[in-house]
Design a protein around this motif. Structure first.
Motif, short mmCIF file in Angstrom:
data_model
loop_
_atom_site.label_atom_id
_atom_site.label_comp_id
_atom_site.label_asym_id
_atom_site.label_seq_id
_atom_site.Cartn_x
_atom_site.Cartn_y
_atom_site.Cartn_z
N ILE A 246 -28.22 6.87 -19.91
CA ILE A 246 -27.99 5.48 -20.32
C ILE A 246 -29.37 4.84 -20.39
N ILE A 247 -29.75 4.38 -21.57
CA ILE A 247 -31.14 3.95 -21.78
C ILE A 247 -31.19 2.92 -22.92
N PRO A 248 -32.05 1.90 -22.85
CA PRO A 248 -32.85 1.50 -21.69
C PRO A 248 -32.08 0.50 -20.83
N LEU A 249 -32.48 0.39 -19.57
CA LEU A 249 -31.83 -0.51 -18.64
C LEU A 249 -32.87 -1.43 -17.99
N GLY A 250 -32.40 -2.61 -17.60
CA GLY A 250 -33.27 -3.53 -16.88
C GLY A 250 -34.24 -4.28 -17.77
N ASN A 251 -35.08 -5.08 -17.12
CA ASN A 251 -36.10 -5.87 -17.79
C ASN A 251 -37.48 -5.31 -17.49
N GLY A 252 -38.36 -5.38 -18.45
CA GLY A 252 -39.68 -4.78 -18.30
C GLY A 252 -40.77 -5.77 -17.94
N PHE A 253 -41.99 -5.25 -17.95
CA PHE A 253 -43.16 -6.09 -17.69
C PHE A 253 -43.40 -7.04 -18.86
N SER A 254 -43.98 -8.19 -18.57
CA SER A 254 -44.40 -9.12 -19.63
C SER A 254 -45.77 -8.70 -20.14
#
Length: 260
Positions: free
Chosen positions: A95-103
């Motif tokens: 399952i991809i992508p998940l969550g929030n990344g870096f700014s």
């Protein structure tokens, strides 16, 4: 919010880096979805009767030319060891992508990326994105001993690399927050991932120096979708699921960055 995809990806490479780490390279017959540094995937573990839950693994790199995504896996238990045993042409359900990344910082920003252990994984992807946008990052990587430092040539190809080891076998002796570069230079942004005590120390450094800082938390996760509530983290907005609201947080959102 990026769309989540349930994909069967093909293993095109599985390189063991020392005794503890496996570098999985996966590909798809169709173009891979958009991904951001700091996001993660939930990998299904097949062939392990005692492993029922997926494993949350940070996205280590994305190679658009080869249509590949990479995961750096620390083989510390049955599930991750099973992932480390996958062979070329095996299929891995993700399952991809998940969550929030870096700014992403503005052009010309002085950026410091601090990683410890397998926490270096999302920093390679972040460093590559910074490099592609004309920013040369400084990597500050820490480990217990020299043999635990991996892929230094890849980090060195896109930025400056500073090292610490607890036993002094490589780089400066001590922890990452004791490295001399923190006293000699100033940075506009700090990004970090690794053991929580290390991230807390980095956060205290950033808070004391007035530097913007984002941390990628490694709370225990199961579903990756915010349903099971096992990755809850207290924040200034109350308790939130790291897998859904994070894993990346600005330290100003967290309650622990200056209190411990």
């Amino acid at each position: 919010m990026m769309k989540k995809h349930l994909l069967d990806l093909e293993v095109v490479g599985n390189e063991h880096l020392g005794e503890r780490y496996a570098l999985l390279r996966l590909s798809s017959p169709s173009p891979l979805p958009e991904m951001m540094p700091g996001q993660f995937a939930e990998l299904r573990v097949d062939g392990s009767p005692n492993t029922f839950l997926r494993r949350p693994i940070s996205i280590h790199f994305v190679d658009r030319k080869r249509n590949e995504v990479g995961f750096l896996i620390a083989m510390v238990g049955k599930g991750t060891s099973q992932l480390g045993s996958l062979r070329r042409s095996d299929l891995l359900n993700c399952i991809i992508p998940l969550g929030n990344g870096f700014s992403m910082p503005s052009a010309g920003a002085r950026t410091l990326l601090v990683g410890g252990g397998v926490g270096v994984a999302p920093l390679l992807f972040m460093g590559q994105c910074l490099h592609d946008n004309g920013i040369t990052p400084t990597f500050l990587l820490g480990a217990r001993t020299a043999s635990d430092l991996v892929e230094l040539e890849l980090f060195g190809a896109i930025g400056r690399v500073m090292l610490t080891t607890e036993d002094g076998s490589e780089g400066e002796k001590g922890f990452v927050t004791q490295h001399s570069v923190l006293e000699k230079e100033q940075f506009d942004h700090v990004y970090t991932c690794g053991p929580k005590p290390m991230m807390m120390a980095v956060a205290r450094y950033a808070a004391a120096s007035g530097t913007s800082c984002e941390v990628s938390l490694e709370n225990m996760m199961a579903c990756g979708l915010g349903a099971c509530l096992c990755c809850v983290e207290p924040t200034i907005r109350g308790n939130v699921c790291v897998c859904k609201e994070g894993p990346v947080f600005n330290i100003n959102q967290l309650l622990w960055h200056v209190s411990k």
